[in-house]
Motif scaffolding. Sequence first.
Motif, PDB file in Angstrom:
ATOM      1  N   ASN A 405      38.869  44.301  42.731  1.00  0.00           N
ATOM      2  CA  ASN A 405      38.633  43.331  41.662  1.00  0.00           C
ATOM      3  C   ASN A 405      39.812  42.362  41.584  1.00  0.00           C
ATOM      4  OD1 ASN A 405      37.792  41.943  39.459  1.00  0.00           O
ATOM      5  ND2 ASN A 405      37.959  43.626  38.021  1.00  0.00           N
ATOM      6  N   ASN A 406      39.664  41.231  42.259  1.00  0.00           N
ATOM      7  CA  ASN A 406      40.664  40.173  42.154  1.00  0.00           C
ATOM      8  C   ASN A 406      39.946  38.839  42.241  1.00  0.00           C
ATOM      9  OD1 ASN A 406      40.393  39.474  45.026  1.00  0.00           O
ATOM     10  ND2 ASN A 406      41.501  41.393  45.386  1.00  0.00           N
ATOM     11  N   LEU A 410      36.102  38.230  43.817  1.00  0.00           N
ATOM     12  CA  LEU A 410      35.062  37.829  42.858  1.00  0.00           C
ATOM     13  C   LEU A 410      34.450  36.501  43.271  1.00  0.00           C
ATOM     14  CD1 LEU A 410      33.490  38.165  40.248  1.00  0.00           C
ATOM     15  CD2 LEU A 410      35.432  37.210  39.005  1.00  0.00           C
ATOM     16  N   CYS A 445      29.156  41.930  32.719  1.00  0.00           N
ATOM     17  CA  CYS A 445      30.590  41.972  32.426  1.00  0.00           C
ATOM     18  C   CYS A 445      30.841  42.894  31.237  1.00  0.00           C
ATOM     19  CB  CYS A 445      31.123  40.577  32.100  1.00  0.00           C
ATOM     20  SG  CYS A 445      30.819  39.346  33.391  1.00  0.00           S
ATOM     21  N   GLN A 452      37.558  37.790  34.131  1.00  0.00           N
ATOM     22  CA  GLN A 452      36.399  38.596  34.547  1.00  0.00           C
ATOM     23  C   GLN A 452      35.359  38.688  33.423  1.00  0.00           C
ATOM     24  OE1 GLN A 452      39.662  40.107  34.982  1.00  0.00           O
ATOM     25  NE2 GLN A 452      39.737  39.180  37.008  1.00  0.00           N
ATOM     26  N   VAL A 549      31.156  43.497  36.870  1.00  0.00           N
ATOM     27  CA  VAL A 549      32.508  42.962  36.982  1.00  0.00           C
ATOM     28  C   VAL A 549      33.361  43.551  35.864  1.00  0.00           C
ATOM     29  CG1 VAL A 549      33.923  40.871  37.054  1.00  0.00           C
ATOM     30  CG2 VAL A 549      31.582  40.825  37.950  1.00  0.00           C
ATOM     31  N   GLN A 552      40.464  43.317  34.824  1.00  0.00           N
ATOM     32  CA  GLN A 552      41.681  43.865  35.412  1.00  0.00           C
ATOM     33  C   GLN A 552      42.625  44.407  34.342  1.00  0.00           C
ATOM     34  OE1 GLN A 552      42.574  40.193  37.670  1.00  0.00           O
ATOM     35  NE2 GLN A 552      42.700  41.504  39.477  1.00  0.00           N
TER      36      GLN A 552
END
Length: 568
Positions: A405-406, A410, A445, A452, A549, A552
């Motif tokens: 997840n960066n 994404l 989300c 995110q 998603v 972070q």
Amino acid sequence: MRNSSLVLMTVLEESFKTMPKPINTALQMELITRADQQLAEHLLALESTAIENLDLFIALTSAALRQGHVCLSLKTDASLEALGVSVDLEALTAVSIVANQDAGGQPLVLAGSRLYLARYYVWEQQIIADLARLQQSRPMGLNLDLLKRGLTEQFSQPANGIDWQRAAAGLAVINRLCIISGGPGTGKTYTVARILRLLVDQQFHANAEEPMRIALAAPTGKAAGRLTESVLAADAALLENIPQAQTLHRLLKMRPGRVMPHFNRKNPLPIDVLIVDEVSMVDLPMMARILAALPAHARLILLGDRYQLGSIEAGQVMADLCGTGGREYSQPLVDKLAPLCGDSLPVAKSKLTDMSNHVITLQHSRRFDPSKGIGRLAAAINAGDSEQMLNTLQLGDEQLDWQANNEASLEALLLERVLPLFKQVQQSTNPAEALALLTHLRVLCAVHEGPQGVKAINRKLEKQLGVADRQLYHGKPVMITVNHYEQRLFNGDIGLVLRAEDGELRVFFITLNGSVRSIPPSRLPAHETVYAMTIHKSQGSEFKQVMLVLPQLDSLVFIPVSPEHKKK
């Protein structure tokens, strides 16, 4: 020497004056909001003998409601520990604005080591009393031979094991209270349609002068529509004499600006049976209102998933009602159900709560194979087994794809998997086909804000599609955010803005019977763009693929799991 001591005492007194109060520290740490602090200040103005940090306790109790808690645990709350504040419970009982659990009329209630805003304590106690009343009474005039025949006709005999759907139906008919829990694909609404048929047959064979009055309801318009749709698919004839499902607000006739709805304890609902779906979304105040409005003779059947996300407001009602029940029962209940259902349910080896004989869990999912990715992942999450969850994600299979997840990953995923779908939607001229495309993939989300979050991803996709900064355009997916009964649109309904044959933009929606209808944009109720949506908003929806998603950064709704986290 004496003068030196006086100087030292003066310095200490001044330093204590300048030290921040714990409530101000809590505000700086974002444990509370300014609104919580203002409530504390207002209540303190009513108190002449306030104890130390009473303002903090009030503010944290208020803040706890936003986190889904109905009270503040003065012994175990992490915020108090973070602030280094201890509580003198004996001193707190002497405060005039704090009532003990046997008294009333004050804005706060102390029950053991739990501090409540009085309204939430009253609601909680009302729920406990009303549920006890339902548990202790039994339906009158039940024809057990008819019930046995109906269960045999409605449910086929399984090849092996217990038919939990049939057991749930039997439990719902012999009790006035039944709570049916089950994950996706376990057949909750399939089962409830058969329960309705069994109840209607009981009424018919009793030669009752009046037909059974049945109400179907759910927390949102979208969930109510799905309930009607499911019952219709399972037994279309039932809905000839049963009204379509409606929202709880509409059922109770909630009135703007008033806490008490039109239907209440003094003016109960004119019904014999109430079935409520998606109970995990029901908060404590709404459950109190439902039970208060239920007539003394009526049945209550609650459907939901104990493991699903809880309500946005305070109270995890479904999870609390289910507790650890749903799989084992008392010997007398097992003996009563066995001849009716043909199955002997597991008998509890230890003492059960009173609620346990009213809760049943549907355990076989027809949607997810428990040996494959999504089924294994769901089981690990429900069990709180973080080690197994991580192993399942890392191993992956055709159902799961776990990626870093960066920002770069994404962006690549949106370009590769999401953008092509919405380009297809933009190119479509057939509303039915375009709306069907929306069910192929959805970005979910955990949060609204942040890189995110829903807002950021919606902006990214609009920019990639070349429609950024445009309010209304061909191909825009929208989600209704308020119920609008005149337009027959409800919170959570998803539509699509498309250019009609006459060249004008219209907003298209799928109806319960599968047809397509449209309205002009000028008549569209409050709504938001929905390339991505929150997990909460997705409840009750179905998509062929989901891109989840996760943020972070730690947040109130999500804390990342790391390999160092121990198995719980």
